[in-house]
Design a protein around this motif. Structure first.
Motif, short mmCIF file in Angstrom:
data_model
loop_
_atom_site.label_atom_id
_atom_site.label_comp_id
_atom_site.label_asym_id
_atom_site.label_seq_id
_atom_site.Cartn_x
_atom_site.Cartn_y
_atom_site.Cartn_z
N UNK A 119 44.95 32.68 48.12
CA UNK A 119 43.71 32.67 48.17
C UNK A 119 43.11 33.77 48.74
N UNK A 120 42.20 34.37 48.15
CA UNK A 120 41.62 35.80 48.60
C UNK A 120 40.05 35.76 48.53
N UNK A 121 39.78 36.48 49.60
CA UNK A 121 38.19 36.90 49.52
C UNK A 121 37.93 38.31 49.27
N UNK A 122 37.11 38.63 48.47
CA UNK A 122 37.08 40.03 47.94
C UNK A 122 35.48 40.45 47.99
N UNK A 123 35.40 41.89 48.09
CA UNK A 123 34.18 42.48 48.34
C UNK A 123 34.31 43.89 47.16
N UNK A 124 33.35 43.70 46.22
CA UNK A 124 33.34 44.73 45.26
C UNK A 124 32.18 45.63 45.06
N UNK A 125 32.34 46.93 44.91
CA UNK A 125 31.16 47.82 44.91
C UNK A 125 30.62 47.93 43.45
N UNK B 282 40.02 43.63 49.39
CA UNK B 282 40.11 41.90 49.77
C UNK B 282 41.20 41.59 50.75
N UNK B 283 41.03 40.42 51.24
CA UNK B 283 41.90 39.92 52.32
C UNK B 283 42.38 38.37 51.72
N UNK B 284 43.46 38.17 51.97
CA UNK B 284 43.86 36.85 51.61
C UNK B 284 44.98 36.11 52.23
N UNK B 285 45.58 35.09 51.79
CA UNK B 285 46.77 34.32 52.42
C UNK B 285 47.59 34.00 51.39
N UNK B 286 48.65 34.23 51.57
CA UNK B 286 49.74 33.64 50.35
C UNK B 286 50.73 32.61 51.21
N UNK C 201 51.29 43.23 52.51
CA UNK C 201 51.46 42.29 53.63
C UNK C 201 52.36 41.02 52.92
N UNK C 202 52.53 40.10 53.89
CA UNK C 202 53.47 39.00 53.49
C UNK C 202 52.53 37.93 53.44
N UNK C 203 52.54 36.94 54.30
CA UNK C 203 51.62 35.78 54.19
C UNK C 203 50.15 36.17 54.12
N UNK C 204 49.70 36.82 55.20
CA UNK C 204 48.52 37.36 55.19
C UNK C 204 48.54 38.96 54.84
N UNK C 205 47.53 39.17 53.80
CA UNK C 205 47.77 40.46 53.22
C UNK C 205 46.36 40.97 52.95
N UNK C 206 46.19 42.55 52.63
CA UNK C 206 45.22 43.01 52.19
C UNK C 206 45.43 43.76 50.72
N UNK C 207 44.27 43.87 50.20
CA UNK C 207 44.32 44.38 48.73
C UNK C 207 43.37 45.18 48.48
N UNK C 208 43.59 46.25 47.32
CA UNK C 208 42.44 47.23 46.94
C UNK C 208 42.77 47.53 45.40
N UNK C 209 41.50 47.40 44.85
CA UNK C 209 41.63 47.20 43.20
C UNK C 209 40.78 48.59 42.74
N UNK C 210 41.40 48.93 41.51
CA UNK C 210 40.12 49.84 40.86
C UNK C 210 39.89 49.23 39.32
N UNK C 211 38.81 48.90 38.86
CA UNK C 211 38.45 48.34 37.77
C UNK C 211 37.28 48.54 37.21
N UNK C 212 36.61 47.41 36.37
CA UNK C 212 35.68 47.57 35.54
C UNK C 212 35.19 46.01 35.30
N UNK C 213 33.89 45.80 35.74
CA UNK C 213 33.30 44.43 35.51
C UNK C 213 32.62 43.82 36.47
N UNK C 214 32.60 42.51 36.46
CA UNK C 214 31.36 41.78 37.52
C UNK C 214 32.11 42.03 38.85
N UNK C 215 33.16 42.47 39.27
CA UNK C 215 33.65 42.76 40.56
C UNK C 215 33.25 44.33 40.78
N UNK C 216 32.90 45.29 40.01
CA UNK C 216 32.67 46.50 40.07
C UNK C 216 33.78 47.21 39.95
N UNK C 217 33.59 48.84 40.47
CA UNK C 217 34.65 49.81 40.10
C UNK C 217 35.80 49.73 41.22
N UNK C 218 35.19 49.35 42.38
CA UNK C 218 36.27 49.42 43.53
C UNK C 218 35.93 48.06 44.38
#
Length: 211
Positions: free
Chosen positions: A38-44, A206-210, A186-203
């Motif tokens: 389960x992940x919460x994200x913020x995209x530019x 996120x933080x999540x729990x596994x 991270x293992x159970x609690x983790x952070x993430x970073x992505x480069x992409x294109x679309x509705x979540x932007x180009x950067x």
């Protein structure tokens, strides 16, 4: 068209590379236990207007409160962007493949004051929602770090109210997100970073729990 073809070729190459993990000899293949995320994200998504980048104007130091009030009576405030906020759920199917569902929201807000027969407030509002399933290809899957790419495709809805309008205008559209490169730490609690294109932007961060 060329850009779309390059994106599909990119994903195909990554999917093949990720799938190759299942072809490793048993001794070289690390143990794998499917997990959920389960992940919460913020995209530019949108870069703020040029006025947002302007430095401090030292002439403001000499302006009285009345000057500031008169200057702001008929001018627009800056536009404020929430960027893209998202909540996603992901289920690993294989070491290299995961399926998920993503929901996101982004908003734009701006106010102004206008004089008709009396002084009134007016504002601009835009709200955008998106919902789409996702596919993720993981080509490095370790307990603490994961490298991946993926894509999602679904639908979105936008509600917009222009200055001087009382009613919102609504529209629906096809939307999604293409992730060129992503990394999580991270293992159970983790952070993430992505480069992409679309509705979540180009950067996207996120933080999540596994689990």
């Amino acid at each position: 068209m060329k850009k779309k073809m390059l994106c599909f070729v990119w994903l195909a190459v990554l999917a093949i590379g990720a799938r190759a993990q299942d072809d490793l000899p048993e001794k070289r293949r690390p143990s794998f236990h499917p997990q959920r995320e389960v992940t919460f994200g913020w995209g530019l998504v949108e870069v703020p207007s040029a006025s947002w980048w302007k430095g401090y104007d030292y002439r403001d130091f000499w302006r009285t409160p009345l000057d500031r009030y008169n200057q702001g009576r008929y001018t627009y405030d800056d536009r404020y962007y929430t960027q893209a906020l998202s909540l996603s759920y992901t289920q690993e199917m294989k070491r290299w493949l995961a399926l998920g569902l993503n929901v996101s929201y982004s908003g734009v807000f701006q106010n102004r004051r206008v004089r008709e027969s009396f002084l009134v407030d007016d504002n601009y509002r835009k709200h955008r929602f998106a919902l789409y399933p996702t596919v993720r290809f993981t080509y490095l899957n370790r307990p603490f770090v994961r490298l991946y790419s993926g894509f999602g495709l679904g639908f979105g809805m936008e509600s917009e109210r222009e200055f001087g309008m009382r009613e919102y205008q609504h529209r629906t559209f096809v939307t999604g997100q293409l992730t060129f490169f992503g990394v999580s730490f991270g293992r159970n609690l983790f952070g993430s970073w992505e480069i992409g294109y679309g509705t979540m932007g180009f950067l996207k961060a996120g933080v999540g729990y596994r689990f």
